[in-house]
Design an enzyme around this catalytic site. Sequence first.
Site, PDB file in Angstrom:
ATOM      1  CG  ASP A 191      32.456  40.586  38.740  1.00 23.10           C
ATOM      2  OD1 ASP A 191      33.634  40.255  38.447  1.00 23.10           O
ATOM      3  OD2 ASP A 191      32.098  41.761  38.870  1.00 23.10           O
TER       4      ASP A 191
ATOM      5  CB  CYS B 141      38.090  38.684  39.510  1.00 23.23           C
ATOM      6  SG  CYS B 141      38.406  37.123  38.684  1.00 23.23           S
TER       7      CYS B 141
ATOM      8  CG  HIS C 233      38.621  34.771  42.263  1.00 22.61           C
ATOM      9  ND1 HIS C 233      37.742  35.654  41.698  1.00 22.61           N
ATOM     10  CD2 HIS C 233      39.060  35.352  43.405  1.00 22.61           C
ATOM     11  CE1 HIS C 233      37.642  36.722  42.466  1.00 22.61           C
ATOM     12  NE2 HIS C 233      38.440  36.572  43.507  1.00 22.61           N
TER      13      HIS C 233
END
Lengths: 165, 268
Positions: B78, B81, B261
């Site tokens: 989101d 992270c 990520h």
Amino acid sequence: MAGSALKRLMAEYKQLTLNPPEGIIAGPVDEENFFEWEALIMGPQDTCFEGGVFPARLTFPPDYPLGPPKMKFSCDIFHPNIYPDGRVCISILHAPGDDPMGYETSAERWSPVQSVEKILLSVVSMLAEPNDESAANVDAAKTWRDDRKGFEEIAKVTVRKSLGL
Amino acid sequence: MASEQHAFAYDPEKNYDEDIMAQQRQIEKEIAETQPLVSGLFTFDDIVEEYTSEDAVYRHKIEDLKTRYANMRKTRGDGNCFFRAFGFAFLESLIKDPTDYSRFLELVTKSKDELIALGFPQFTLEDFYDTFIDIVKQVKSPGTVEKLVETFNDQGLSDYFVVYLRLIVSGFLQKKEDEYIHFIDGERTVKQFCSQEVEPMGKESDHIHIVALTKALEVPIRVEYMDREGLTCNAFTFSASDTSDDSLVKPAVSLLYRPGHYDILYPL
């Protein structure tokens, strides 16, 4: 987290009441519901909106201040960055994920350390300096760009109307 | 052709921003429904299929990770992270070994006045600071990993924790403005950079965010970079001070980076 939102909104209301910025009045419409505010914004000096008093509504989300409020003028106002229905479209009112085209990279974004006061001050600057690059009202942007005199005439009528004249 | 009737036709009179933003909200909603903020433990065998469906080279890299790490936790994609993964992993490490707890608590307790001195209004800081400190104190009250997982999956608490970590990074960069101005792209001041790229929730972290957090909190972080080049992951250690030697640093937190990520890694 509606409890945190309420606590924060009460703190902001207190702050705005103790140190009101020039030309801005804002507070909850009704003390039973801190998530709906009304604001009165005076048209900035030396602009075509000078002398006007423009009412607006602010609606806060339950996760405020993680997310920004929405703001909508409740009077007619012809301006490039205000939708014909009164909704205000400026960068500080957008979450960072919302990256509409046309905002300058230097424009301020919403973050949890922004505040109602910061938003209202940005709206005052927006009235003084419309941004025709990211138009919410295309007609208004065109008029502002191509027919400044015409834009100022319309603004004058808006100012008179806002005073009930 | 029938399909042409549905082809996209640009209408210059129309404002597309609203549609784009609605679509963005929908994607965020789907992510929120399918990914916990911080997951339970996974072994590398659990994730191998998911990763290799993206790129076959990940199969080799997972084998490489297995030689150094036991398992992992995933975090929600989101945009927060890095901060969430770091926050969870560091507090979890303090539950397991509280040696660094008092130093850390003292440092973060002082941070509030420092941020106010930098010009952050007290009323916008206070709630984030209070929630942050409450969560840090859970480590000693006495803390369990189960309780920490629960706290970090409470959206409100978890997000308030992330906000405060973002403010610590912003404060650090502003304090060291002279040093960090050279790492900022575009014609921006450090303050502008912070208000656009650090303070807003959901803004992804770059190298500069990690460097600043590591140094501000004096917590070394190791990141395993799982990119598409080569057959092994590249490890990089962010040391907590300029003087310490990378090879001597024992990182308190290990993270796995796949482009865009961060997840949490647990060394063997």
